[in-house]
Design an enzyme around this catalytic site. Structure first.
Site, PDB file in Angstrom:
ATOM      1  N   ALA A   1       0.849  -1.181   0.000  1.00 54.15           N
ATOM      2  CA  ALA A   1       0.000   0.000   0.000  1.00 54.15           C
ATOM      3  C   ALA A   1       0.895   1.245   0.000  1.00 54.15           C
ATOM      4  O   ALA A   1       2.071   1.171   0.327  1.00 54.15           O
ATOM      5  CB  ALA A   1      -0.886  -0.007   1.228  1.00 54.15           C
TER       6      ALA A   1
ATOM      7  N   GLY B   1      -0.952  -4.790   1.016  1.00 58.42           N
ATOM      8  CA  GLY B   1      -2.210  -4.553   0.314  1.00 58.42           C
ATOM      9  C   GLY B   1      -2.247  -5.239  -1.049  1.00 58.42           C
ATOM     10  O   GLY B   1      -3.313  -5.618  -1.532  1.00 58.42           O
TER      11      GLY B   1
ATOM     12  N   GLU C   1      -3.253  -8.688  -0.363  1.00 64.25           N
ATOM     13  CA  GLU C   1      -4.687  -8.718  -0.038  1.00 64.25           C
ATOM     14  C   GLU C   1      -5.547  -8.621  -1.296  1.00 64.25           C
ATOM     15  O   GLU C   1      -6.566  -9.286  -1.429  1.00 64.25           O
ATOM     16  CB  GLU C   1      -5.033  -7.581   0.938  1.00 64.25           C
TER      17      GLU C   1
ATOM     18  N   GLU D   1       3.503  -5.820   7.057  1.00 64.68           N
ATOM     19  CA  GLU D   1       2.921  -4.766   7.897  1.00 64.68           C
ATOM     20  C   GLU D   1       3.491  -4.751   9.306  1.00 64.68           C
ATOM     21  O   GLU D   1       3.705  -3.692   9.897  1.00 64.68           O
ATOM     22  CB  GLU D   1       1.390  -4.929   7.983  1.00 64.68           C
TER      23      GLU D   1
END
Lengths: 257, 259
Positions: free
Chosen positions: B67, B110, B113, B133
């Site tokens: 992300a 992300g 994901e 993360e």
């Protein structure tokens, strides 16, 4: 650019020369790192189509520099941090890698030679699994590559007995592509490496990949990998050139693309 | 496509709707507008009867390396709550057409994901997955802890999420995270073949199969069985069921219309 390694590119060949002749080119953290970086550089350089790893002076590489070894050393961490990334970099390289073993290759020096695709041996070269003599086990991929190259039984003999084997014996074991007389050493290594550098480089990379993968694949997986490899090779300019040259009854000129 | 997007590239090829993440310079780092664009494109494909399957990929070296950290570095909890940004992700999960993902390079954070939102995943054999993360003092927020655990089980999910370490393509295959490993040179070619094959199946079958399988992930077996049965019955009201069975009897290939 490197201190412990000489790096030169000539006629499509990257020469990586361990350059601590007074220490028989023994490994230190810095040597590990610089070998790793030079392999990475050669892998990325589009001009390079073959790598040669060799040693300056009378040894190829005598293994770990024992000067750096002390009671507080965590041997496992040294391998994880310095040796294993070097071997993994070599494993990732899609170009042919030649170990030009000019002299003794002992311990991790032998491991380095085993991790290469071809081993050219000077008649003065020798291998020795020196680890056992200091109560250690062969490392840096040694026991992964060795049985694949020469079989389980012979690997056990070399690793446990730790006897020095001559270039000729190594050749008989299947550890050498060729044993080269001293006076022809440099010329023959260059000819061999430059020959590889003129071959269809992408196809060699795919051969390396598929051969290595064969150790842990079923027939079905291997057949699918053949199909994918051939599809990729079939799209290369070198394949087109090879077919064209065959039709025209001339020698092909491969560009490694 | 009439719409233009800033962060993704959208096109159609035969019966496939194609979405490619298009920020290659930042390894397709995912920001909020990108997710909105993906959702927008997916919802357009969802209502486009010409599209039977969606292919999601990333342009350049990576699928998506994570992300956009700059975007959220100064956010506080209330900002997140009020923005409710993950509703877009929830809506992605409601797309009924099959989504086929092609992952090369990295699918991290992300990006991982997003890959886990796909129904089928094809991976380059040197791709790497992971949830880093934890190294930034946070955790996944768009389904990472839930979807990975449901695919690979608690044991490996704990290890991967606690350490943030990379998951090789081979491990991902082993743990059921991806369907197949493909040489990176052929990733798109083979993914497109797989997607075309699905696009040629009876669309309502594919739709109801997807719905039933997703149901299996978090419903008790008896409820799931009931759900499956209803979907099975429902397919007998389609023209494609009649065509499929007639073609089988006549020993010819069926021609499905999606009705």
């Amino acid at each position: 650019m490197f201190e412990t390694v000489k790096y030169e590119v000539k006629n499509g060949v990257a020469w990586i020369t361990l350059n601590r002749p007074d220490k028989l080119n023994a490994f230190t953290e810095q040597v590990n790192k610089e070998v790793q970086q030079s392999i990475k550089q050669a892998s990325r350089d589009m001009e390079v189509r073959c790598l040669v790893i060799t040693g300056e002076g009378r040894a190829f590489c005598s293994g770990q520099d024992l000067e750096g070894v002390n009671e507080n050393m965590d041997h496992g961490q040294v391998l994880r941090k310095f040796y294993n990334p070097m071997v993994m970099e070599l494993d990732k390289c899609e170009k042919p890698v030649v170990a030009a073993v000019n002299g003794v290759a002992a311990g991790a020096g032998m491991s380095l030679a085993l991790a290469c695709d071809f081993r050219l041996l000077s008649e003065k070269a020798s291998f020795i699994e020196a680890f056992i003599h200091v109560g250690l086990v062969p490392d840096a991929g040694n026991l992964y590559f060795l049985p694949k190259l020469i079989g389980h039984a012979r690997s056990m003999e070399l690793a446990v007995l730790g006897e020095k084997i001559s270039a000729q014996e190594a050749k008989e074991h299947g550890l050498a592509t060729k044993v080269i007389p001293l006076e022809q050493w440099h010329d023959e290594v260059s000819v061999f490496a430059e020959r590889l550098a003129k071959m269809p480089t992408a196809a060699i990379g795919l051969i390396k990949k598929n051969l290595k993968a064969s150790w842990e694949s079923t027939l079905e997986e291997s057949l699918e990998r053949d199909a994918q490899g051939q599809r990729i090779a079939g799209l290369t300019l070198d394949h087109k050139e090879g077919v064209k040259a065959f039709m025209e009854k001339r020698k092909p000129v491969f560009q490694g693309k | 496509m009439s719409k233009t997007y800033e962060y993704i590239e959208v096109s159609k090829q035969d019966q496939l709707g194609l979405i490619a993440l298009n920020r290659p310079k930042v390894l397709n780092a995912i920001n909020r507008p990108m997710v909105s664009e993906i959702l927008d494109a997916m919802e357009s494909f969802e209502t486009d009867i010409g599209v039977r399957a969606i292919v999601l990929s990333g342009k350049g070296r990576a699928f998506a390396a994570g992300a956009d950290i700059d975007e959220m570095a100064n956010d506080n909890a209330i900002d997140f709550e009020l923005r409710n940004q993950f509703k877009d992700w929830d809506r992605l999960a409601m797309i009924k057409k099959p989504i086929i993902g092609a992952v090369q390079g990295f699918a991290l954070g992300g990006g991982f994901e997003l890959a886990l939102c796909c129904d089928l995943l094809y991976s380059a054999d040197d791709a790497e997955f992971g949830f880093p993360e934890v190294n930034l003092g946070v955790m996944p927020g768009a389904g990472g802890t839930q979807r990975l655990t449901k695919l690979a089980g608690k044991t490996k999910a704990m290890e991967w999420l606690f350490t943030g370490k990379r998951i090789s393509a081979r491990e991902a295959l082993h743990h059921g995270i991806v369907n197949q490993l493909i040489s990176k040179e052929l990733l798109m070619e083979e993914t497109m073949k797989a997607a075309e094959q699905i696009a040629n199946q009876a669309p309502i079958s594919i739709r109801l199969i997807k719905e039933a399988i997703l149901k299996a992930v978090d419903t008790p077996l008896n409820e799931g069985m009931e759900f499956e049965r209803k979907n099975f019955y429902l397919l007998f009201s389609t023209d494609d069921q009649k065509e499929g069975m007639q073609a089988f009897i006549e020993k010819r290939k069926p021609h499905f219309k999606g009705k």
